[in-house]
Design a protein around this motif. Sequence first.
Motif, PDB file in Angstrom:
ATOM      1  N   PHE A   1       2.618   5.732   9.225  1.00 40.36           N
ATOM      2  CA  PHE A   1       2.187   4.644   8.557  1.00 40.36           C
ATOM      3  C   PHE A   1       3.562   3.675   8.410  1.00 40.36           C
ATOM      4  CE2 PHE A   1       4.346   3.566   3.995  1.00 40.36           C
ATOM      5  CZ  PHE A   1       3.479   2.309   3.814  1.00 40.36           C
ATOM      6  N   TRP A   2       4.444   3.572   8.868  1.00 44.94           N
ATOM      7  CA  TRP A   2       5.712   2.474   9.034  1.00 44.94           C
ATOM      8  C   TRP A   2       5.767   1.692  10.710  1.00 44.94           C
ATOM      9  CZ3 TRP A   2       8.496   3.319   5.075  1.00 44.94           C
ATOM     10  CH2 TRP A   2       8.336   4.220   4.255  1.00 44.94           C
ATOM     11  N   SER A   3       4.788   2.113  11.094  1.00 41.94           N
ATOM     12  CA  SER A   3       4.446   1.092  12.019  1.00 41.94           C
ATOM     13  C   SER A   3       3.456  -0.063  11.609  1.00 41.94           C
ATOM     14  CB  SER A   3       3.789   1.422  13.693  1.00 41.94           C
ATOM     15  OG  SER A   3       4.459   2.499  14.378  1.00 41.94           O
ATOM     16  N   VAL A   4       2.978  -0.032  10.387  1.00 35.61           N
ATOM     17  CA  VAL A   4       2.030  -0.420   9.935  1.00 35.61           C
ATOM     18  C   VAL A   4       2.296  -1.411   8.655  1.00 35.61           C
ATOM     19  CG1 VAL A   4      -0.071   0.040  11.228  1.00 35.61           C
ATOM     20  CG2 VAL A   4       0.779   0.862   9.395  1.00 35.61           C
ATOM     21  N   VAL A   5       3.974  -0.696   7.579  1.00 37.04           N
ATOM     22  CA  VAL A   5       4.220  -1.535   6.769  1.00 37.04           C
ATOM     23  C   VAL A   5       4.074  -3.337   6.681  1.00 37.04           C
ATOM     24  CG1 VAL A   5       5.532  -1.792   4.858  1.00 37.04           C
ATOM     25  CG2 VAL A   5       5.343   0.409   5.880  1.00 37.04           C
ATOM     26  N   ASN A   6       3.619  -3.770   5.552  1.00 46.02           N
ATOM     27  CA  ASN A   6       4.080  -5.322   5.786  1.00 46.02           C
ATOM     28  C   ASN A   6       5.093  -5.553   5.282  1.00 46.02           C
ATOM     29  OD1 ASN A   6       3.519  -7.851   5.035  1.00 46.02           O
ATOM     30  ND2 ASN A   6       0.895  -7.661   3.783  1.00 46.02           N
ATOM     31  N   TRP A   7       5.877  -5.596   5.439  1.00 46.26           N
ATOM     32  CA  TRP A   7       7.462  -5.871   4.689  1.00 46.26           C
ATOM     33  C   TRP A   7       7.491  -6.922   4.036  1.00 46.26           C
ATOM     34  CZ3 TRP A   7       9.740  -1.816   3.400  1.00 46.26           C
ATOM     35  CH2 TRP A   7       9.983  -0.592   4.020  1.00 46.26           C
ATOM     36  N   SER A   8       6.681  -8.038   4.950  1.00 45.92           N
ATOM     37  CA  SER A   8       7.306  -9.320   3.398  1.00 45.92           C
ATOM     38  C   SER A   8       6.411  -9.081   2.293  1.00 45.92           C
ATOM     39  CB  SER A   8       6.242 -10.340   4.926  1.00 45.92           C
ATOM     40  OG  SER A   8       4.744 -10.365   4.742  1.00 45.92           O
ATOM     41  N   GLU A   9       5.158  -8.406   2.668  1.00 48.20           N
ATOM     42  CA  GLU A   9       4.604  -7.824   0.963  1.00 48.20           C
ATOM     43  C   GLU A   9       5.223  -7.378   0.243  1.00 48.20           C
ATOM     44  OE1 GLU A   9       1.376  -9.162  -0.076  1.00 48.20           O
ATOM     45  OE2 GLU A   9       1.684  -9.098  -1.429  1.00 48.20           O
ATOM     46  N   VAL A  10       6.493  -6.104   0.695  1.00 49.93           N
ATOM     47  CA  VAL A  10       6.866  -5.115  -0.001  1.00 49.93           C
ATOM     48  C   VAL A  10       8.013  -6.430  -0.547  1.00 49.93           C
ATOM     49  CG1 VAL A  10       8.011  -3.263   0.014  1.00 49.93           C
ATOM     50  CG2 VAL A  10       6.733  -3.560   1.348  1.00 49.93           C
ATOM     51  N   GLU A  11       8.493  -6.961   0.448  1.00 47.33           N
ATOM     52  CA  GLU A  11       9.883  -8.435  -0.059  1.00 47.33           C
ATOM     53  C   GLU A  11       9.252  -9.103  -0.701  1.00 47.33           C
ATOM     54  OE1 GLU A  11      10.522  -9.547   3.649  1.00 47.33           O
ATOM     55  OE2 GLU A  11      11.258  -7.926   4.600  1.00 47.33           O
ATOM     56  N   LYS A  12       8.275  -9.784  -1.078  1.00 47.16           N
ATOM     57  CA  LYS A  12       7.506 -10.597  -2.312  1.00 47.16           C
ATOM     58  C   LYS A  12       7.371  -9.782  -3.439  1.00 47.16           C
ATOM     59  CE  LYS A  12       3.131 -11.996  -3.119  1.00 47.16           C
ATOM     60  NZ  LYS A  12       2.240 -12.048  -2.607  1.00 47.16           N
ATOM     61  N   ARG A  13       6.985  -8.940  -3.403  1.00 49.68           N
ATOM     62  CA  ARG A  13       6.532  -7.594  -4.707  1.00 49.68           C
ATOM     63  C   ARG A  13       8.082  -7.517  -5.165  1.00 49.68           C
ATOM     64  NH1 ARG A  13       1.619  -5.796  -5.555  1.00 49.68           N
ATOM     65  NH2 ARG A  13       0.125  -6.315  -3.644  1.00 49.68           N
ATOM     66  N   TYR A  14       8.731  -7.539  -5.025  1.00 47.27           N
ATOM     67  CA  TYR A  14      10.738  -6.946  -5.032  1.00 47.27           C
ATOM     68  C   TYR A  14      11.454  -7.640  -5.367  1.00 47.27           C
ATOM     69  CZ  TYR A  14      15.334  -5.270  -5.412  1.00 47.27           C
ATOM     70  OH  TYR A  14      16.656  -5.003  -5.737  1.00 47.27           O
ATOM     71  N   GLU A  15      11.285  -9.056  -4.895  1.00 44.86           N
ATOM     72  CA  GLU A  15      11.782 -10.456  -5.607  1.00 44.86           C
ATOM     73  C   GLU A  15      11.254 -10.834  -6.436  1.00 44.86           C
ATOM     74  OE1 GLU A  15      12.704 -13.220  -2.159  1.00 44.86           O
ATOM     75  OE2 GLU A  15      13.289 -11.269  -0.631  1.00 44.86           O
ATOM     76  N   GLU A  16       9.917 -11.252  -6.989  1.00 45.34           N
ATOM     77  CA  GLU A  16       9.196 -11.032  -7.801  1.00 45.34           C
ATOM     78  C   GLU A  16       9.812 -10.916  -8.979  1.00 45.34           C
ATOM     79  OE1 GLU A  16       5.476 -12.156  -7.614  1.00 45.34           O
ATOM     80  OE2 GLU A  16       4.856 -13.551  -6.923  1.00 45.34           O
ATOM     81  N   PHE A  17       9.960  -9.562  -8.891  1.00 46.69           N
ATOM     82  CA  PHE A  17      10.001  -8.211 -10.633  1.00 46.69           C
ATOM     83  C   PHE A  17      11.683  -8.676 -10.128  1.00 46.69           C
ATOM     84  CE2 PHE A  17      10.953  -5.085 -12.119  1.00 46.69           C
ATOM     85  CZ  PHE A  17      10.268  -4.988 -13.167  1.00 46.69           C
ATOM     86  N   ILE A  18      12.696  -9.087  -9.525  1.00 46.90           N
ATOM     87  CA  ILE A  18      14.316  -8.805  -9.588  1.00 46.90           C
ATOM     88  C   ILE A  18      14.529 -10.276 -10.516  1.00 46.90           C
ATOM     89  CG2 ILE A  18      14.811  -6.727  -8.812  1.00 46.90           C
ATOM     90  CD1 ILE A  18      16.123  -9.500  -6.628  1.00 46.90           C
TER      91      ILE A  18
END
Lengths: 243, 191
Positions: free
Chosen positions: A226-243
């Motif tokens: 799973f770690w080879s296909v994680v969409n980190w830019s999507e995870v980053e976007k979600r985190y930054e929108e929330f905080i």
Amino acid sequence: MKIIIVTLFGILIFSSFQVNNFKSNNKNKMETLTISETKLVYPYSLPELGYAYDALEPYIDKATMEIHFSKHHAAYITNLNNALKGTDAEKLSLLEIISNISKYPVAVRNNGGGHFNHSLFWQMLTPKSSGAPKGKLADAINSAFGSFEKFKEEFDNAAKTRFGSGWAWLSVDSNGKLFVSSTPNQDNPLMDVADKKGTPVLCLDVWEHAYYLKYQNRRPDYVSAFWSVVNWSEVEKRYEEFI
Amino acid sequence: MIHQLPALKFDLDALAPVISKQTLEFHYGKHHQAYVNNLNNLIKETKFENSTLETIVKEADGGIFNNAAQIWNHTFYFEAFSKNGGGEPSGKIAALIADNFGSFADFKEKFAKAAVTQFGSGWAWLVVKADGKLDIIQTSNAACPIKDGLKPLLTCDVWEHAYYLDYQNRRPDYVEAFWKIVDWKVVENRL
């Protein structure tokens, strides 16, 4: 004595105001997120997958993606629409339903969770993974878990030790802090029934249907892939929108 | 005591095409075996170190219960299969099924519904209740009817690992095929 009581009363009112204010901020934040699964409304339908079924090979195989998306996810949607048809909940967003899931029949919890979680999960994956988070999310992970490696270890552990069917999550709690958890079946951290409540920014499906065709009993190998296909830019976007 | 993986009374390819050899290799050889290995590791230096499997299922909770109950459930599941299975029950079990469910067809329908609608991982069971009546129940994950004082007669494993290689998302097809390998003599002997 009177002064003490009045002061205590004042503190109580003030704290309760703070808590309510926080909750309402949280809710508003969820509603203003641009992320798509917060906009899901009745009648529900399959979202765009955004990549081909074979795009995540060899980490997640084509057959698994095709059945997982076009059969499992589609079935949750059909069952959810059937469960909500003719009820007042037709007018609510799926997010509103999920936030108060304890008030709904079990079919809504199972299939509403199934639709919400899978809609989120597909966006967590990409054939072009950057391999690791950057920016504010990377800092927050380091601060919450010590390091990216330690975070992965904790997330892996949640994914591997969830007994039976369920999900592993990285979420933001009401204080803005990241935490790892797992939920059974199709529950998620946004549900009022969750042990640890928060807004998910990353998730991993550990139902056997998510990996059995390729990994069979070797769930740890699937989690590690799973770690080879994680969409980190999507995870980053979600985190930054929330905080 | 050291718990052991019980031997199967049929070859791994004997139940095909209802359950493929590949599924049994994983289901019996890996999953069932892993529950045995996990339990032996977990009970070391605990009060369950010298307990029978049944005692552990009835008294333990958490990881020890999960692994013990999954050993018990899988042994019970595999024991009721035969390559010469299928057909309809006869004798006492047939009479009981007719008395409790109306007919064998009604029983099968009710049992299949329990197996198909169990959400997530779990099991469907035909059990005898304390009052001697038969009932059909669903259990989640590792939950085992002997813990609740019920006497199981037959079970269908609906964890996805039981059927995913052969049927993928088509659990109803697996449950329908399941009847072709049930050895009703074994079920009757459990009464």
